[in-house]
Design an enzyme around this catalytic site. Structure first.
Site, PDB file in Angstrom:
ATOM      1  N   GLY A 123       0.464  -1.398  -0.187  1.00 34.33           N
ATOM      2  CA  GLY A 123       0.051  -0.144   0.011  1.00 34.33           C
ATOM      3  C   GLY A 123       0.450   1.336  -0.467  1.00 34.33           C
ATOM      4  O   GLY A 123       1.831   1.277  -0.372  1.00 34.33           O
ATOM      5  N   SER A 124       0.000   2.035   0.554  1.00 34.61           N
ATOM      6  CA  SER A 124       0.705   3.547   0.745  1.00 34.61           C
ATOM      7  C   SER A 124       2.029   4.180   1.709  1.00 34.61           C
ATOM      8  O   SER A 124       2.014   2.773   2.557  1.00 34.61           O
ATOM      9  CB  SER A 124      -0.246   4.946   0.507  1.00 34.61           C
ATOM     10  OG  SER A 124      -0.337   4.984   1.826  1.00 34.61           O
ATOM     11  N   THR A 131       0.083   5.117   4.666  1.00 36.96           N
ATOM     12  CA  THR A 131      -0.363   4.012   5.869  1.00 36.96           C
ATOM     13  C   THR A 131       0.814   3.235   6.164  1.00 36.96           C
ATOM     14  O   THR A 131       1.138   2.187   7.931  1.00 36.96           O
ATOM     15  CB  THR A 131      -1.088   2.966   4.522  1.00 36.96           C
ATOM     16  OG1 THR A 131      -2.022   4.030   4.469  1.00 36.96           O
ATOM     17  CG2 THR A 131      -1.772   1.857   5.281  1.00 36.96           C
ATOM     18  N   GLY A 132       1.810   2.219   5.243  1.00 36.33           N
ATOM     19  CA  GLY A 132       3.034   1.476   5.535  1.00 36.33           C
ATOM     20  C   GLY A 132       3.619   2.043   7.120  1.00 36.33           C
ATOM     21  O   GLY A 132       4.270   0.833   7.450  1.00 36.33           O
ATOM     22  N   GLU A 171       5.791  -3.591   0.745  1.00 37.00           N
ATOM     23  CA  GLU A 171       5.876  -3.253  -0.321  1.00 37.00           C
ATOM     24  C   GLU A 171       4.962  -1.892  -0.485  1.00 37.00           C
ATOM     25  O   GLU A 171       3.543  -1.725  -0.939  1.00 37.00           O
ATOM     26  CB  GLU A 171       5.165  -4.238  -1.592  1.00 37.00           C
ATOM     27  CG  GLU A 171       4.979  -3.622  -2.623  1.00 37.00           C
ATOM     28  CD  GLU A 171       4.467  -4.752  -3.544  1.00 37.00           C
ATOM     29  OE1 GLU A 171       4.593  -4.401  -4.857  1.00 37.00           O
ATOM     30  OE2 GLU A 171       4.243  -5.691  -2.914  1.00 37.00           O
ATOM     31  N   CYS A 227       1.865   0.852  -8.069  1.00 38.93           N
ATOM     32  CA  CYS A 227       3.601   1.158  -8.044  1.00 38.93           C
ATOM     33  C   CYS A 227       4.743   1.128  -8.552  1.00 38.93           C
ATOM     34  O   CYS A 227       5.531   2.249  -8.318  1.00 38.93           O
ATOM     35  CB  CYS A 227       3.487  -0.017  -7.058  1.00 38.93           C
ATOM     36  SG  CYS A 227       3.643  -1.249  -6.614  1.00 38.93           S
TER      37      CYS A 227
END
Length: 496
Positions: A234-235, A238-239, A256, A290
């Site tokens: 994800g972003s 958020t990571g 990732e 991504c």
């Protein structure tokens, strides 16, 4: 990511329902539900169950019970079970593809391709050797590196390619002897819930659990003491929250995250020959990948011709509802992302130096559609160039010195992928190796291979997915030291 609100009874009328979580091999409903939006219309079309904290606890308990058995299941049997799951995915591919297009927005043929790639990924990953490694074997003794499963894995997946990102996590975790709880994005939860339904018939109960919900469920998963590892895609923002939440129990974490991939085009290319490959490496899935090209650095000798060729492609490509015949690009997946891309476009239109060669605006129709956009004239220091737009917008920047182009490409907090385009492969390889990224290509960009490790540098991630390296990220390594008289476990070598 904002959680969709639970609808009232009148709002829920006419929406598809009947979707369930999978917990301990059984279908489980929830007291609450939220609407799933079709991005081609901007309207809800289905209801998704919203998991409670108690349901997560039940899923963790079921996964832990199953893991006690699953970890001792022979590797060949785990492989066979996972390949049966892949076969079920193939058998249901066409129906699942329609559902995937409705919730994600991508053209139907792209949804079918995603499901094919997901099933193939399972087959490939379960063919990789994960046996022990010999680190030393000499007069001083033998040293072996063994790997054991971690326990229960939590997988949190995004909305852009939800199935092709969920199934490799499932395959890696289960093949290595773990069990797993999968949480899909609340924007695209339904097809992943259907994976759980398929798994009930081919995998032991509790081995694969699928729960849908929003940010709160994601936080519960990252902090849960019964979960040993988090695999998140994800972003970056958020990571970072996932990493912080996992730190309380020192969970193993694979992240990732986003990218702002640069492609460098040298002066010896044929612009119109490479334009289609560059275009699709940037605009596949409406730019919502991504590792898509998000910055294009082009030598001034071929800059104008390549700009013209890319702008022509952007004007000609068919954009529309993914269920319509001949559509090549669908909508931006959700309203939040649509508004974000709109803000970047508004900033770009307000800059005197920006030249919008194609697109630059939303389409005048229902849904979250933005015209494929090509922009020239910008430089670093602008939102479109510096940040990950994650939409169908590509800035083209000019350079006349390769060292300058490499330095500018590396001037980023992201480091997922990058590429170099040239007729001189040796020169291209030398330049590509200077890019500060997880994957560097020459004359190609985009795509993953399950036999190769994938991940990012800098803020684009931690660890690697796929390949033997990725699989071993789902296991704990143990060093086993043996005296010189022992050549392998339990097999002493007779002395002369």
């Amino acid at each position: 990511m904002n959680m969709p609100l639970s609808p009232s009874a009148p709002e829920a009328a006419g929406l598809l329902d009947g979707y369930t979580h999978t917990i301990g091999g059984k279908a489980v409903e929830s007291e609450r539900a939220f609407p799933v939006i079709d991005p081609a219309t901007g309207q809800p079309f289905a209801l998704c169950p919203d998991a409670s904290r108690a349901q997560l606890d039940a899923a963790v308990a079921a996964a832990a019970r199953a893991q006690a058995m699953w970890r001792h299941t022979p590797l060949a049997a785990r492989r066979d079970a996972l390949r049966a799951f892949a076969a079920a995915l193939r058998q249901n591919r066409d129906d699942l593809a329609v559902l995937l297009t409705r919730e994600q927005g991508k053209p139907l043929h792209r949804a079918q391709d995603e499901l094919d790639r997901a099933a193939n990924a399972i087959d490939i990953l379960t063919g990789i050797d994960i046996g022990p490694e010999v680190l030393r074997d000499d007069a001083s003794g033998r040293v072996e590196l063994h790997y054991r499963p971690l326990g229960v894995v939590g997988a949190i997946t995004p909305w852009n390619v939800p199935i092709v990102l969920a199934t490799p996590k499932i395959a890696q975790a289960l093949y290595c002897g773990n069990t797993i709880i999968v949480k899909p994005s609340p924007y695209t939860p339904l097809t992943t819930l259907e994976l759980g339904r398929l798994a009930r018939d081919v995998l032991p109960a509790g081995v694969l659990n699928v729960l849908a919900g929003g940010n709160e469920l994601g936080q519960w998963i990252t902090e849960h003491p019964g979960i040993a590892k988090i695999s998140f895609t994800g972003s970056v923002a958020t990571g970072k929250r996932v990493l912080a939440g996992a730190s309380s129990t020192i969970k193993r974490v694979t992240l990732e995250l986003g990218g702002n991939d640069a492609a460098i085009v040298l002066d010896d290319v044929q612009p119109r020959e490479i334009a289609p490959r560059l275009f699709w490496a940037a605009f596949h899935n409406s730019g919502q990948i991504c590792m898509a090209i998000k910055r294009l650095y082009v030598h001034e000798a071929v800059h104008d011709e390549l700009c013209d060729a890319l702008a022509q492609l952007a004007r000609e490509v068919k954009v529309g509802n993914g269920l319509e015949e001949g559509v090549e690009l669908g909508p931006v997946q959700n309203r939040m992302q649509f508004d974000s891309v709109q803000r970047v476009l508004a900033d770009t239109r307000g800059r005197a130096e920006a030249r919008i060669l194609a697109g630059g605006h939303a389409l005048d129709r229902e849904g979250y559609f933005i015209a494929p956009t090509i922009v020239a004239g910008l430089g670093e220091g602008t939102p479109l160039v510096d940040e990950e737009t994650f939409g169908p917008v590509l800035p083209i920047l000019s350079f006349n010195d390769v060292d300058d182009a490499v330095e500018r490409a590396n001037r980023s907090r992201y480091g997922l992928g990058g590429s170099v385009w040239t007729q001189d492969l040796d020169r291209g390889a030398q330049i590509a190796q200077r890019l500060e990224v997880g994957t560097a290509w020459v004359n190609h960009h985009l795509g993953t291979d399950m036999l190769l490790p994938f991940g990012g540098a800098k803020e684009s991630g931690l660890g690697r997915e796929y390949s033997g390296m990725g699989l071993k990220g789902y296991m704990e390594p143990t060093v086993l030291k043996l005296p010189a008289a022992v050549r392998s476990i339990g097999r002493p070598t007779p002395r002369p």
